[in-house]
Write a protein that holds these residues in place. Structure first.
Motif, PDB file in Angstrom:
ATOM      1  N   LYS A 156      28.620  -4.198  -0.916  1.00  0.00           N
ATOM      2  CA  LYS A 156      27.540  -5.164  -1.159  1.00  0.00           C
ATOM      3  C   LYS A 156      26.321  -4.444  -1.729  1.00  0.00           C
ATOM      4  CE  LYS A 156      29.707  -8.562   0.960  1.00  0.00           C
ATOM      5  NZ  LYS A 156      30.612  -9.375   0.150  1.00  0.00           N
ATOM      6  N   ARG A 157      25.559  -5.185  -2.547  1.00  0.00           N
ATOM      7  CA  ARG A 157      24.324  -4.622  -3.083  1.00  0.00           C
ATOM      8  C   ARG A 157      23.165  -5.001  -2.176  1.00  0.00           C
ATOM      9  NH1 ARG A 157      23.209  -7.091  -7.661  1.00  0.00           N
ATOM     10  NH2 ARG A 157      24.755  -8.652  -7.096  1.00  0.00           N
ATOM     11  N   VAL A 158      22.429  -3.982  -1.740  1.00  0.00           N
ATOM     12  CA  VAL A 158      21.307  -4.182  -0.810  1.00  0.00           C
ATOM     13  C   VAL A 158      20.026  -3.663  -1.464  1.00  0.00           C
ATOM     14  CG1 VAL A 158      20.351  -3.516   1.443  1.00  0.00           C
ATOM     15  CG2 VAL A 158      22.804  -3.971   1.217  1.00  0.00           C
ATOM     16  N   ALA A 159      18.930  -4.389  -1.269  1.00  0.00           N
ATOM     17  CA  ALA A 159      17.609  -3.878  -1.664  1.00  0.00           C
ATOM     18  C   ALA A 159      16.643  -4.235  -0.548  1.00  0.00           C
ATOM     19  CB  ALA A 159      17.161  -4.518  -2.973  1.00  0.00           C
ATOM     20  N   ALA A 160      15.505  -3.574  -0.542  1.00  0.00           N
ATOM     21  CA  ALA A 160      14.496  -3.916   0.468  1.00  0.00           C
ATOM     22  C   ALA A 160      13.309  -4.581  -0.223  1.00  0.00           C
ATOM     23  CB  ALA A 160      14.041  -2.684   1.228  1.00  0.00           C
TER      24      ALA A 160
ATOM     25  N   VAL B 152      13.315  -0.357  -3.024  1.00  0.00           N
ATOM     26  CA  VAL B 152      12.461  -1.353  -2.379  1.00  0.00           C
ATOM     27  C   VAL B 152      11.496  -1.862  -3.438  1.00  0.00           C
ATOM     28  CG1 VAL B 152      10.954   0.519  -1.478  1.00  0.00           C
ATOM     29  CG2 VAL B 152      10.752  -1.772  -0.516  1.00  0.00           C
ATOM     30  N   CYS B 153      11.305  -3.187  -3.502  1.00  0.00           N
ATOM     31  CA  CYS B 153      10.365  -3.711  -4.491  1.00  0.00           C
ATOM     32  C   CYS B 153       9.036  -4.035  -3.816  1.00  0.00           C
ATOM     33  CB  CYS B 153      10.932  -4.933  -5.198  1.00  0.00           C
ATOM     34  SG  CYS B 153      11.109  -6.339  -4.131  1.00  0.00           S
ATOM     35  N   ASP B 154       7.949  -3.886  -4.578  1.00  0.00           N
ATOM     36  CA  ASP B 154       6.616  -4.097  -4.011  1.00  0.00           C
ATOM     37  C   ASP B 154       5.621  -4.394  -5.127  1.00  0.00           C
ATOM     38  OD1 ASP B 154       5.154  -3.225  -1.129  1.00  0.00           O
ATOM     39  OD2 ASP B 154       3.833  -3.256  -2.881  1.00  0.00           O
ATOM     40  N   THR B 155       4.655  -5.267  -4.819  1.00  0.00           N
ATOM     41  CA  THR B 155       3.662  -5.678  -5.824  1.00  0.00           C
ATOM     42  C   THR B 155       2.528  -4.670  -6.013  1.00  0.00           C
ATOM     43  OG1 THR B 155       2.539  -6.846  -4.037  1.00  0.00           O
ATOM     44  CG2 THR B 155       3.965  -8.171  -5.454  1.00  0.00           C
ATOM     45  N   THR B 156       2.415  -3.686  -5.137  1.00  0.00           N
ATOM     46  CA  THR B 156       1.259  -2.768  -5.181  1.00  0.00           C
ATOM     47  C   THR B 156       1.423  -1.718  -6.274  1.00  0.00           C
ATOM     48  OG1 THR B 156       1.252  -2.991  -2.780  1.00  0.00           O
ATOM     49  CG2 THR B 156      -0.228  -1.326  -3.736  1.00  0.00           C
TER      50      THR B 156
ATOM     51  N   ALA C 233      12.238  -5.902 -10.477  1.00  0.00           N
ATOM     52  CA  ALA C 233      13.520  -5.241 -10.190  1.00  0.00           C
ATOM     53  C   ALA C 233      14.358  -6.069  -9.217  1.00  0.00           C
ATOM     54  CB  ALA C 233      13.275  -3.849  -9.616  1.00  0.00           C
ATOM     55  N   PHE C 234      13.665  -6.879  -8.415  1.00  0.00           N
ATOM     56  CA  PHE C 234      14.381  -7.643  -7.386  1.00  0.00           C
ATOM     57  C   PHE C 234      15.364  -8.641  -7.994  1.00  0.00           C
ATOM     58  CE2 PHE C 234      14.378 -11.101  -4.053  1.00  0.00           C
ATOM     59  CZ  PHE C 234      15.111 -10.382  -3.120  1.00  0.00           C
ATOM     60  N   SER C 235      14.965  -9.248  -9.119  1.00  0.00           N
ATOM     61  CA  SER C 235      15.784 -10.333  -9.669  1.00  0.00           C
ATOM     62  C   SER C 235      16.657  -9.887 -10.841  1.00  0.00           C
ATOM     63  CB  SER C 235      14.873 -11.469 -10.120  1.00  0.00           C
ATOM     64  OG  SER C 235      13.911 -10.973 -11.016  1.00  0.00           O
ATOM     65  N   SER C 236      16.726  -8.595 -11.093  1.00  0.00           N
ATOM     66  CA  SER C 236      17.466  -8.202 -12.298  1.00  0.00           C
ATOM     67  C   SER C 236      18.539  -7.151 -12.033  1.00  0.00           C
ATOM     68  CB  SER C 236      16.470  -7.722 -13.360  1.00  0.00           C
ATOM     69  OG  SER C 236      15.499  -6.864 -12.797  1.00  0.00           O
ATOM     70  N   PRO C 237      19.694  -7.540 -11.482  1.00  0.00           N
ATOM     71  CA  PRO C 237      20.000  -8.854 -10.909  1.00  0.00           C
ATOM     72  C   PRO C 237      19.625  -8.868  -9.418  1.00  0.00           C
ATOM     73  CG  PRO C 237      21.957  -7.499 -10.844  1.00  0.00           C
ATOM     74  CD  PRO C 237      20.864  -6.632 -11.405  1.00  0.00           C
ATOM     75  N   TYR C 238      19.682 -10.074  -8.813  1.00  0.00           N
ATOM     76  CA  TYR C 238      19.412 -10.168  -7.377  1.00  0.00           C
ATOM     77  C   TYR C 238      20.432  -9.347  -6.596  1.00  0.00           C
ATOM     78  CZ  TYR C 238      16.147 -14.100  -7.880  1.00  0.00           C
ATOM     79  OH  TYR C 238      15.075 -14.888  -8.188  1.00  0.00           O
TER      80      TYR C 238
ATOM     81  N   ALA D 243      18.797  -8.710   1.072  1.00  0.00           N
ATOM     82  CA  ALA D 243      17.442  -8.142   0.966  1.00  0.00           C
ATOM     83  C   ALA D 243      16.902  -7.865   2.369  1.00  0.00           C
ATOM     84  CB  ALA D 243      16.526  -9.101   0.222  1.00  0.00           C
ATOM     85  N   LEU D 244      16.619  -6.606   2.602  1.00  0.00           N
ATOM     86  CA  LEU D 244      16.077  -6.181   3.895  1.00  0.00           C
ATOM     87  C   LEU D 244      14.567  -6.407   3.850  1.00  0.00           C
ATOM     88  CD1 LEU D 244      16.329  -4.657   6.603  1.00  0.00           C
ATOM     89  CD2 LEU D 244      16.349  -2.511   5.302  1.00  0.00           C
ATOM     90  N   LEU D 245      14.084  -7.325   4.667  1.00  0.00           N
ATOM     91  CA  LEU D 245      12.686  -7.761   4.547  1.00  0.00           C
ATOM     92  C   LEU D 245      11.763  -6.866   5.380  1.00  0.00           C
ATOM     93  CD1 LEU D 245      10.711  -9.689   3.270  1.00  0.00           C
ATOM     94  CD2 LEU D 245      11.158 -11.320   5.120  1.00  0.00           C
ATOM     95  N   PHE D 246      11.269  -5.805   4.741  1.00  0.00           N
ATOM     96  CA  PHE D 246      10.323  -4.915   5.435  1.00  0.00           C
ATOM     97  C   PHE D 246       8.988  -5.623   5.668  1.00  0.00           C
ATOM     98  CE2 PHE D 246      12.512  -0.888   3.649  1.00  0.00           C
ATOM     99  CZ  PHE D 246      13.219  -0.702   4.830  1.00  0.00           C
TER     100      PHE D 246
END
Ligand code: SAH
Ligand code: TYD
Ligand code: ZN
Length: 409
Positions: free
Chosen positions: A313-317, A341-345, A365-370, A374-377
């Motif tokens: 499985k593909r995992v991102a934070a 991990v994706c972040d707006t900062t 990066a989160f949506s390309s591809p999803y 998603a580990l919600l830090f």
């Protein structure tokens, strides 16, 4: 023998109840070109004072290592928090700040998220903010900022040059400051006789209830509760006159202190004190149970991520929070289990997370591809983020939460 140290509030004996081991600074994102060479580590462990019941870190990190020119955290990064702080400003503007030429001082004003509305209303204010980059952002919004650590000497100087304050306010800042004697001496010096010192910080009661162990990191030196705050206030001739539980950042309390006898404490104070007594909130048995729950979350999270990797499985934070430094370093989560991990900062992007070096990417990066999971830090912003990322759910994505327990939603 359990490890002990001396209480930063009363000098009593602090008994350790959880040890997270060697940890990096939670907001020190690593420049990939420089590897980890510049990383600073310390031992993260928490204890409780056997006299005043203040929960606190066993070791202090020097403040200049955490709060400096390139401190990356931006308070305006959440629309929900922006609305929260506008509400705080409005509240003060219509209650405490209605007299003749009122004056409010904010400790840790960051990028000016609260003081902006005060400045717009033309009310006299001063933000005291040691982290230069974020202080500049506040100044650009038209806010008066002093680039400095608040402490007794700063308070005395502010009083000399600007006069006494009606309100001293600090959000998610007081719990960052181990040198509390100096702070409270400064507060009593700067505050008008009828003024209030209001601060909001993560609440020990919520941390225990949710097992939100990621509220423990270098910057969160104290985990306050009504009992410990009352004891701390009394040492400085102050009184806890109001408490309000607020839902932000996973559960906080807004404490109001006034000079002893100046205001009548609200019923909420006695109620919260009684509740903490009844549940033995700062008791060692309670805190050791919390520590057991933390170890269970660690084991469950590592098993889940290991299984997902084995299944391909593909995992991102989501959200390179300061909190997540405790999770990733305590659980040993690096890029093998959490590839990014994706972040707006902006100041976190294209860097590596502290210690375990997970790459931080921009939100695109989160949506390309999803990813599949998603580990919600940034779980404290779950409502805001899940609403914004509905397309992820619709594409079949699932969120992984680890507070109050590891689960997939
Ligand atoms: N009030 C904001 C920022 C919280 S982050 C919010 O709630 O979102 C904590 C802030 O406290 C940082 O910007 C840090 O630079 C600042 N800070 C740390 N020590 C301080 C001190 N002694 N006096 C004033 N601000 C301090
Ligand atoms: P936060 O939980 O507020 O604090 P801390 O760093 O002290 O644990 O941090 C939220 C982080 O999540 C911050 O780096 C900004 C990021 N974030 C996003 O990337 N997207 C979002 O929609 C929100 C609300 C936050
Ligand atoms: Zn103590």
């Amino acid at each position: 023998m359990p490890a002990t140290t001396h209480c930063r509030i009363c000098g009593g004996t602090v008994r350790e109840f959880i040890d997270f081991g060697r940890q990096p600074l939670s907001d020190a994102f690593v420049d990939p070109d420089r590897g980890g060479e510049q990383e600073f580590f310390y031992r993260l462990a928490t204890g409780v004072c056997q006299s005043c019941r203040m929960v606190q870190l066993m070791e202090e990190v020097p403040r200049e290592r955490m709060f400096h020119e390139s401190y990356p955290y931006l308070s305006s990064g959440s629309s929900y928090m922006r609305a929260h702080f506008e509400g705080v400003a409005k509240h003060f503007l219509t209650t405490e700040l209605t007299g003749e030429d009122p004056f409010i001082v904010e400790l840790g004003c960051n990028d000016g998220v609260m003081l902006k509305a005060v400045a717009d209303a033309g009310v006299r204010h001063l933000g005291v903010e040691p982290s230069g980059g974020v202080a500049d952002l506040a100044a650009e919004k038209g806010i008066r900022v002093r680039k400095d650590f608040f402490e007794q000497a700063t308070a005395a100087d502010v009083k000399r040059t600007e006069g006494p304050a009606d309100v001293i306010y600090a959000a998610n800042t007081l719990c960052h400051i181990p040198y509390m004697d100096s702070i409270l001496n400064g507060v009593t010096e700067l505050l008008k006789p009828g003024g209030v010192f209001v601060f909001e910080d993560p609440y020990l009661g919520d941390i225990v209830d949710l097992t939100s162990f990621d509220q423990i990191y270098d910057e969160h030196f104290f985990l306050f509760a009504a009992q410990s705050v009352q004891a701390m206030a009394e040492r400085h001739g102050l009184e806890l006159v109001d408490v309000e539980r607020i839902g932000v950042h996973g559960g906080e309390v807004r404490y109001t202190l006034a000079r002893q006898g100046a205001r009548t404490p609200s019923a909420a104070v006695a109620e919260l004190l009684a509740e903490e007594e009844a549940r033995d909130l700062a008791g060692l048995a309670t805190l050791e149970r919390f520590a057991d729950n933390v170890r269970k979350i660690r084991d469950d999270l590592v098993s889940l991520l290991t299984r997902l990797r084995a299944e391909g499985k593909r995992v991102a934070a989501y959200g390179a929070t300061a909190k997540s430094a405790t999770v990733t370093n305590f659980c040993g989560l690096g890029p093998e289990l959490v590839p990014f991990v994706c972040d707006t900062t902006p100041a976190k992007q294209n860097r590596l997370s502290p210690g375990t070096h997970i790459p931080v990417r921009a939100p695109e990066a989160f949506s390309s591809p999803y990813p599949d999971y998603a580990l919600l830090f940034a779980w404290n912003h779950a409502d805001e983020i899940m609403a914004k990322e509905q397309a992820f759910k619709e594409a079949g994505g699932r969120w992984i939460l680890y507070v109050p327990e590891v689960r997939i939603v």
